[in-house]
Write a protein that holds these residues in place. Sequence first.
Motif, PDB file in Angstrom:
ATOM      1  N   CYS A  67       0.766  -1.393  -0.032  1.00 27.24           N
ATOM      2  CA  CYS A  67      -0.035   0.082  -0.070  1.00 27.24           C
ATOM      3  C   CYS A  67       1.068   1.372   0.045  1.00 27.24           C
ATOM      4  O   CYS A  67       0.609   2.296  -0.630  1.00 27.24           O
ATOM      5  N   ALA A  68       1.973   1.240   0.843  1.00 28.45           N
ATOM      6  CA  ALA A  68       2.727   2.411   0.886  1.00 28.45           C
ATOM      7  C   ALA A  68       3.434   2.597  -0.619  1.00 28.45           C
ATOM      8  O   ALA A  68       3.764   3.702  -0.928  1.00 28.45           O
ATOM      9  N   LEU A  75      -1.460   6.074  -6.069  1.00 28.32           N
ATOM     10  CA  LEU A  75      -2.527   5.208  -5.934  1.00 28.32           C
ATOM     11  C   LEU A  75      -2.896   4.535  -4.453  1.00 28.32           C
ATOM     12  O   LEU A  75      -2.327   3.875  -4.107  1.00 28.32           O
ATOM     13  N   ARG A  76      -3.738   5.147  -3.850  1.00 31.33           N
ATOM     14  CA  ARG A  76      -4.107   4.931  -2.547  1.00 31.33           C
ATOM     15  C   ARG A  76      -4.669   3.762  -2.399  1.00 31.33           C
ATOM     16  O   ARG A  76      -5.624   3.215  -3.411  1.00 31.33           O
ATOM     17  N   PRO A 212      -3.423   2.728 -15.677  1.00 30.68           N
ATOM     18  CA  PRO A 212      -4.883   2.851 -15.967  1.00 30.68           C
ATOM     19  C   PRO A 212      -5.729   3.089 -14.611  1.00 30.68           C
ATOM     20  O   PRO A 212      -6.794   3.493 -14.785  1.00 30.68           O
ATOM     21  N   ALA A 213      -5.060   2.463 -13.493  1.00 37.13           N
ATOM     22  CA  ALA A 213      -5.886   2.835 -12.237  1.00 37.13           C
ATOM     23  C   ALA A 213      -6.280   4.103 -11.950  1.00 37.13           C
ATOM     24  O   ALA A 213      -6.861   4.473 -11.224  1.00 37.13           O
ATOM     25  N   GLU A 214      -5.364   5.106 -12.408  1.00 41.69           N
ATOM     26  CA  GLU A 214      -5.496   6.485 -12.086  1.00 41.69           C
ATOM     27  C   GLU A 214      -6.583   7.120 -12.948  1.00 41.69           C
ATOM     28  O   GLU A 214      -7.258   8.137 -12.974  1.00 41.69           O
ATOM     29  N   MET A 215      -7.040   6.412 -14.212  1.00 39.11           N
ATOM     30  CA  MET A 215      -8.053   7.052 -15.267  1.00 39.11           C
ATOM     31  C   MET A 215      -9.248   6.321 -14.981  1.00 39.11           C
ATOM     32  O   MET A 215     -10.349   6.799 -14.872  1.00 39.11           O
ATOM     33  N   CYS A 216      -9.023   4.844 -14.613  1.00 38.85           N
ATOM     34  CA  CYS A 216     -10.575   4.133 -14.482  1.00 38.85           C
ATOM     35  C   CYS A 216     -10.360   3.478 -13.102  1.00 38.85           C
ATOM     36  O   CYS A 216     -10.278   2.242 -13.094  1.00 38.85           O
ATOM     37  N   PRO A 217     -10.497   4.213 -11.872  1.00 38.21           N
ATOM     38  CA  PRO A 217     -10.127   3.549 -10.564  1.00 38.21           C
ATOM     39  C   PRO A 217     -11.019   2.420 -10.317  1.00 38.21           C
ATOM     40  O   PRO A 217     -10.554   1.182  -9.624  1.00 38.21           O
ATOM     41  N   ASP A 218     -12.331   2.390 -10.387  1.00 38.42           N
ATOM     42  CA  ASP A 218     -13.230   1.306 -10.295  1.00 38.42           C
ATOM     43  C   ASP A 218     -13.105   0.176 -11.086  1.00 38.42           C
ATOM     44  O   ASP A 218     -13.869  -0.912 -10.956  1.00 38.42           O
ATOM     45  N   ALA A 240      -1.026  -7.447  -5.901  1.00 39.11           N
ATOM     46  CA  ALA A 240      -2.070  -7.102  -6.686  1.00 39.11           C
ATOM     47  C   ALA A 240      -2.878  -6.000  -6.072  1.00 39.11           C
ATOM     48  O   ALA A 240      -3.415  -6.213  -4.787  1.00 39.11           O
ATOM     49  N   ARG A 241      -3.276  -4.791  -6.626  1.00 43.82           N
ATOM     50  CA  ARG A 241      -4.170  -3.798  -5.905  1.00 43.82           C
ATOM     51  C   ARG A 241      -5.647  -3.869  -6.537  1.00 43.82           C
ATOM     52  O   ARG A 241      -5.589  -3.625  -7.891  1.00 43.82           O
ATOM     53  N   PHE A 242      -6.640  -4.045  -5.671  1.00 42.95           N
ATOM     54  CA  PHE A 242      -8.024  -4.301  -6.219  1.00 42.95           C
ATOM     55  C   PHE A 242      -8.518  -2.811  -6.052  1.00 42.95           C
ATOM     56  O   PHE A 242      -8.418  -2.087  -5.079  1.00 42.95           O
ATOM     57  N   PRO A 243      -9.622  -2.773  -6.882  1.00 42.75           N
ATOM     58  CA  PRO A 243     -10.474  -1.295  -6.821  1.00 42.75           C
ATOM     59  C   PRO A 243     -11.166  -1.382  -5.491  1.00 42.75           C
ATOM     60  O   PRO A 243     -11.478  -2.396  -5.026  1.00 42.75           O
TER      61      PRO A 243
END
Length: 416
Positions: A67-68, A75-76, A212-218, A240-243
Amino acid sequence: MGRERTGGQERGTETVREDRGPVRYGPHAPWPGLPVLPELAEVLAAAADRAAPEPGGGSATLREAACAYWERRGLRCGPDHVAAAPGTSPLLLALIAAHGGDVLLPRPCPASWIPQARLLGRPAYQVPTPAECGGVPDPYALLETVRRVRAEGGRPRLLLLSVADDPTATVAPPELVREACEAAVAEGLHIVSDETWRDTLHRPHETVLVSPAEMCPDDVTVLSGLYGALTPPAWPAAVARFPATARAAARRARTLDILTALGAFVARPVAAAAAHALREPEAVTGRAQRAAALQARVAAEAHRAVLAAGALARPPQAGRHLYADLGPLRSPLAARGVTDSLELEEYLSRRLGTPTPGGHRFGDELGALRVRLGTGSLLGTTPEQQIHSLTAPEPLALPHVAQALSVLRAALDELR
């Protein structure tokens, strides 16, 4: 008397080499060509007596470190939105299984992607990439592929992409990433963004990499293999980071179930080293930055050698490899019995003395004369030579680097 078999299968009077096709002979990720960072080795050694297994999906310590890591990149997320596994392959396999439906991916793509979809019995459809980069499909070709798959009764559900790409070593421009992601989301596709190579940019102050997670976070799950820049390939760890959505929470739970069923747990000593690397202390970030700068110089020289021989390649922007198209040299290659990428792989691997996987390994057409050229093998054959390459002000002038580049130039020049 029976015939002795040495790595081949008999077919009539021919001997068919096993490494021509089976998944277990597929290429590994590009080799870093550098020894293990001593600080990481000390962390792993200090945890070597931890006998209890890591929990499925990774311990809280490992997930908090991930996470950090992502928060420093804008990407929080919380630990409950993260899963860890012993490498990108089992983690991606679990992600594909958790999402269901047909899989779309760019052509070319990392060597493990298509076999993983096939292992699960999922149809996998490759989409052409634009001229300027690999890793991200052309948006219009993506829409047409989705339309065609649905017309044929398919269920496209998942798009795999990599902004910093293996095998092409390119970085997709933000406008292309946005267009491709918006097209995918509009068609109901979930996106898995493999960002293993994001910390290996050759010119980090000149290259814009947007997740892409910055553009379409969900609608984006981010996957990162630590072997890209932070840990040795022999210590498999990926996160892996999930929405932050209810649907993503259910998919994460399904992913953890699959990882547990597979016994895909990160070894505790490796998890300790991975968490340390994800916190990015100065020794880790310094090694990653120096390694990227070194690979940039060596890859640029290898790229010049490819172009000088009359072949083609996009300028490498990340990673420790480049993707060369020897199509313009088809006639001289044919004179040497090389007519497709499989034969090109064998010819160059033998000529260069290092694995040089052909484009067919990455989903490219067999008839296309493309190969991935790794640059890690150019840095030396001993730890002493490799560290010298990393620390020298002019690494290209070192005798062992110059000799390795000379072998590459000669192998390419003789094909003109």
